[in-house]
Design an enzyme around this catalytic site. Structure first.
Site, PDB file in Angstrom:
ATOM      1  N   TYR A 108       0.837  -1.206   0.000  1.00  0.00           N
ATOM      2  CA  TYR A 108       0.000   0.000   0.000  1.00  0.00           C
ATOM      3  C   TYR A 108       0.868   1.251   0.000  1.00  0.00           C
ATOM      4  O   TYR A 108       1.943   1.280   0.614  1.00  0.00           O
ATOM      5  CB  TYR A 108      -0.867   0.050   1.256  1.00  0.00           C
ATOM      6  N   TYR A 147      -0.699 -10.081   0.793  1.00  0.00           N
ATOM      7  CA  TYR A 147       0.397  -9.544   1.612  1.00  0.00           C
ATOM      8  C   TYR A 147       0.350 -10.122   3.023  1.00  0.00           C
ATOM      9  O   TYR A 147      -0.716 -10.480   3.521  1.00  0.00           O
ATOM     10  CB  TYR A 147       0.376  -8.015   1.632  1.00  0.00           C
ATOM     11  N   ARG A 157      -3.055 -11.792   4.004  1.00  0.00           N
ATOM     12  CA  ARG A 157      -4.348 -11.384   3.465  1.00  0.00           C
ATOM     13  C   ARG A 157      -4.478 -11.931   2.045  1.00  0.00           C
ATOM     14  O   ARG A 157      -3.554 -11.794   1.232  1.00  0.00           O
ATOM     15  CB  ARG A 157      -4.464  -9.858   3.376  1.00  0.00           C
ATOM     16  N   HIS A 160      -7.397  -8.696  -2.215  1.00  0.00           N
ATOM     17  CA  HIS A 160      -8.691  -8.077  -1.892  1.00  0.00           C
ATOM     18  C   HIS A 160      -8.709  -6.613  -2.286  1.00  0.00           C
ATOM     19  O   HIS A 160      -7.665  -5.963  -2.376  1.00  0.00           O
ATOM     20  CB  HIS A 160      -9.013  -8.214  -0.402  1.00  0.00           C
ATOM     21  N   HIS A 162     -10.763  -3.140  -0.975  1.00  0.00           N
ATOM     22  CA  HIS A 162     -11.650  -2.549   0.028  1.00  0.00           C
ATOM     23  C   HIS A 162     -12.715  -1.712  -0.671  1.00  0.00           C
ATOM     24  O   HIS A 162     -12.393  -0.948  -1.594  1.00  0.00           O
ATOM     25  CB  HIS A 162     -10.855  -1.652   0.976  1.00  0.00           C
TER      26      HIS A 162
HETATM   27 FE   LIG Z   1      -6.133  -4.402   2.761  1.00  0.00          FE
END
Ligand SMILES: [Fe+2]
Lengths: 242, 199
Positions: A108, A147, A157, A160, A162
């Protein structure tokens, strides 16, 4: 004036458990006492409404919106599309849908993310759009990478995206996550598993949609969203006792 | 078998996670240039009618730590108690604001107009209040609560009247400090646990 009928009560059992020790952070961040439940009031039945002039032409294209078209994000090109409806099955038009995600490597663009995967200079990681009259929306983006995250020693995770959706009433407000069909990490994710109803987990898994994919260009995934509905009755909107 | 009920099921919530700022307030996360500005930086425009107020506070987790990563949304009526879209509503009040806990101190600040009382469908008057929605890492379903104001008469408010444990009413009431700023903290757990709502 939009519809301001009472909202259907939220079915808490179809949502995650607020307290779930397998998702460690929820232990100290879940209320211990019961929620105070009441019928919705005008405060919940109204909400912010947005218009198409809010949305820039590149806002829903995460491949190019960070560079404003000067460069392309790295990754597998995908189209994510679907429809926003309410519990009555009615389309929710002109509602704001916002998304955010990691880049193709699982990183991110955020000061708190220190994962080894590099930032992509051409990828910001957010997008937004307003649904059409029939409740449909679409985004172009790259498939986000899985990640690792600090929970148990080796938690990952699944891929995905959000999602944040408004509806037309503040009481419909929803944030969720979309997963990808076939990802083996879905079944191993403590955040997914906060949802105890298996059929509800499947609601968050977007199927590959070959019919809406484009050869030599992108794969499509379909993700429909259902928001709280409004109760329909002719006997309300009257003063008590009438 | 009876006829099936033709009602869909709401999409389940998932935590907003630690990076909610990227999607909702990208400038706050240092991502500029995608949108001209973050959505709903203020719930009012210049010229909004009514008393301009500032509310400040923190949200505390179960250990008493002020959370640095929470995001808040507020929704409120104008000074006359009208929500945007209602007849006669103040065009300078959008009523909606997004704000975040400060990444160093955990404090939030909301500058707005004090809302007026709002009538329910049943004709009861709700005391002036602002609806608050809170999301963060570790919060699996966004939390709803309200901010009321200490100086108002709350005796007939239909929501506050429903709180059985009377000392808990105070968890929803902002009090002005000596600087004239309303203080409203949220506590996820503990003796001061905020009353969270399911409306
Ligand atoms: Fe996330």
């Amino acid at each position: 004036m939009t519809d301001t009928a009472p909202l259907m009560p939220r079915r808490r059992e179809v949502h995650p458990d607020p307290y779930d020790p397998a998702y460690k952070t929820s232990v100290t961040r879940s209320p211990k006492l019961p929620l105070l439940a009441l019928e919705s009031t005008p405060t919940e039945e109204t909400g912010p409404l947005f218009t198409h002039d809010l949305i820039g032409p590149l806002d829903n294209n995460l491949i190019v919106n960070f560079t404003q078209g000067k460069g392309l994000a790295v990754g597998e090109r995908i189209r994510v599309h679907g429809k926003v409806m309410d519990e009555q099955g009615r389309p929710v038009p002109n509602t704001l849908v916002e998304i955010w995600q990691a880049n193709a490597g699982g990183r991110y663009r955020h000061i708190k993310d220190t994962y080894f995967a590099p930032l992509d200079p051409n990828f910001g990681g957010c997008g937004r759009t307003l649904t059409d009259e029939d409740g449909s929306y679409e985004f172009m983006t790259v498939r986000p990478g899985a990640y690792p995250w600090p929970n148990r020693a080796n938690d990952w995770r699944p891929m995905h995206i959000h999602f944040s959706i408004f509806g037309h009433a503040f009481g419909q407000r929803l944030i969720s996550q979309m997963y990808f069909e076939g990802d083996p990490l879905i079944a191993r994710c403590p955040i997914v598993e906060t949802i105890k109803d298996r059929s509800q987990i499947e609601r968050l898994v977007a199927p590959l949609d070959m019919q809406n994919s484009r050869g030599m260009d992108y794969l499509a995934y379909r993700f429909d969203i259902v928001l709280r509905g409004r109760r329909q009755t002719r006997f309300e909107n009257k003063l008590e006792g009438m | 078998m009876p006829q099936p009920l033709d009602i869909l099921v709401e999409t389940p919530s998932q935590t907003a996670g630690p990076y909610v700022h990227i999607g909702c307030i990208p400038s706050f996360a240092g991502i500029d240039g995608i949108y001209p500005q973050d959505l709903a930086e203020s719930p009012i425009a210049d010229g909004a009618k009514g008393e301009i107020i500032t509310i400040s506070g923190s949200i505390y987790d179960g250990t008493g730590w002020a959370m640095r990563d929470a995001m808040f949304e507020s929704w409120q009526a104008d000074a006359a108690g009208r929500y945007p879209g209602m007849d006669g509503a103040d065009p300078k009040v959008s009523g909606f604001c997004r704000f975040a806990a400060d990444k160093d101190s955990g404090e939030y600040t909301l500058r707005t107009v004090k809302p007026g009382a709002v009538q329910t469908r049943q004709g009861q008057w709700m005391a002036p209040h602002i609806s608050i929605w809170i999301v963060a890492r570790g919060i699996n379903v966004g939390l709803s609560t309200r901010i009321y104001f200490a100086e108002d008469d709350h005796s007939a408010d239909p929501l506050l009247s429903r709180i059985e444990h009377r000392p808990r009413v105070d968890t929803l009431i902002a009090v002005k400090d000596d600087q004239g700023i309303y203080r409203q903290d949220f506590h996820l757990q503990g003796d001061l646990e905020t009353v969270f709502l399911d409306l």
